[in-house]
Design a protein around this motif. Structure first.
Motif, short mmCIF file in Angstrom:
data_model
loop_
_atom_site.label_atom_id
_atom_site.label_comp_id
_atom_site.label_asym_id
_atom_site.label_seq_id
_atom_site.Cartn_x
_atom_site.Cartn_y
_atom_site.Cartn_z
N GLU A 13 -3.05 -8.27 30.25
CA GLU A 13 -4.39 -8.31 30.84
C GLU A 13 -5.39 -8.89 29.84
O GLU A 13 -6.26 -9.67 30.21
N LEU A 14 -5.24 -8.53 28.59
CA LEU A 14 -6.11 -9.08 27.54
C LEU A 14 -5.95 -10.59 27.42
O LEU A 14 -6.94 -11.31 27.30
N GLU A 15 -4.73 -11.07 27.49
CA GLU A 15 -4.48 -12.52 27.47
C GLU A 15 -5.16 -13.20 28.65
O GLU A 15 -5.79 -14.25 28.49
N LEU A 16 -5.02 -12.61 29.83
CA LEU A 16 -5.61 -13.20 31.03
C LEU A 16 -7.13 -13.22 30.96
O LEU A 16 -7.77 -14.21 31.32
N LEU A 17 -7.71 -12.13 30.49
CA LEU A 17 -9.17 -12.08 30.35
C LEU A 17 -9.67 -13.09 29.32
O LEU A 17 -10.71 -13.72 29.52
N THR A 18 -8.93 -13.24 28.24
CA THR A 18 -9.32 -14.21 27.22
C THR A 18 -9.27 -15.63 27.78
O THR A 18 -10.19 -16.43 27.55
N ASP A 19 -8.23 -15.93 28.53
CA ASP A 19 -8.15 -17.25 29.18
C ASP A 19 -9.30 -17.45 30.16
O ASP A 19 -9.90 -18.52 30.22
N GLU A 20 -9.60 -16.40 30.92
CA GLU A 20 -10.70 -16.47 31.88
C GLU A 20 -12.02 -16.68 31.16
O GLU A 20 -12.87 -17.46 31.60
N ASP A 22 -12.54 -18.15 28.33
CA ASP A 22 -12.60 -19.52 27.80
C ASP A 22 -13.05 -20.54 28.84
O ASP A 22 -13.64 -21.55 28.49
N THR A 23 -12.77 -20.28 30.10
CA THR A 23 -13.09 -21.25 31.15
C THR A 23 -14.26 -20.82 32.05
O THR A 23 -14.63 -21.57 32.94
N ALA A 24 -14.82 -19.65 31.79
CA ALA A 24 -15.87 -19.13 32.66
C ALA A 24 -17.22 -19.79 32.39
O ALA A 24 -17.50 -20.21 31.27
N PRO A 25 -18.06 -19.84 33.42
CA PRO A 25 -19.43 -20.31 33.21
C PRO A 25 -20.18 -19.34 32.27
O PRO A 25 -19.83 -18.16 32.17
N ALA A 26 -21.18 -19.85 31.60
CA ALA A 26 -21.91 -19.06 30.59
C ALA A 26 -22.46 -17.74 31.14
O ALA A 26 -22.44 -16.72 30.45
N ASP A 27 -22.95 -17.75 32.38
CA ASP A 27 -23.56 -16.53 32.93
C ASP A 27 -22.54 -15.44 33.24
O ASP A 27 -22.91 -14.27 33.41
N ILE A 28 -21.28 -15.76 33.27
CA ILE A 28 -20.23 -14.78 33.56
C ILE A 28 -19.57 -14.28 32.28
O ILE A 28 -18.98 -13.19 32.24
N LYS A 29 -19.67 -15.02 31.21
CA LYS A 29 -18.97 -14.68 29.97
C LYS A 29 -19.31 -13.29 29.44
O LYS A 29 -18.43 -12.61 28.93
N ASN A 30 -20.56 -12.85 29.57
CA ASN A 30 -20.92 -11.52 29.08
C ASN A 30 -20.17 -10.43 29.79
O ASN A 30 -19.75 -9.45 29.18
N PHE A 31 -19.99 -10.57 31.10
CA PHE A 31 -19.24 -9.56 31.87
C PHE A 31 -17.77 -9.53 31.43
O PHE A 31 -17.19 -8.45 31.28
#
Length: 51
Positions: A13-20, A22-31
């Motif tokens: 799950e940590l790997e998946l979240l890290t990948d997510e 890396d590709t997420a828009p800036a406004d979502i990265k904090n969440f």
């Protein structure tokens, strides 16, 4: 569930979240970062329980 199984699930799950993250828009990265930090805390607690 055994420690080994939980550890595998949490680390995957940590790997998946890290990948997510890396590709997420800036406004979502904090969440996502908050989720990563919570998951890292859970992994740490799990590892401390085993010791």
């Amino acid at each position: 569930m055994t420690y080994f199984t939980e550890d595998l699930i949490f680390n995957r799950e940590l790997e998946l979240l890290t990948d997510e993250y890396d590709t997420a828009p800036a406004d979502i990265k904090n969440f996502i970062l908050e989720d990563i930090q919570l998951l890292e805390s859970a992994i740490s607690l799990l590892e401390n329980d085993v010791q």
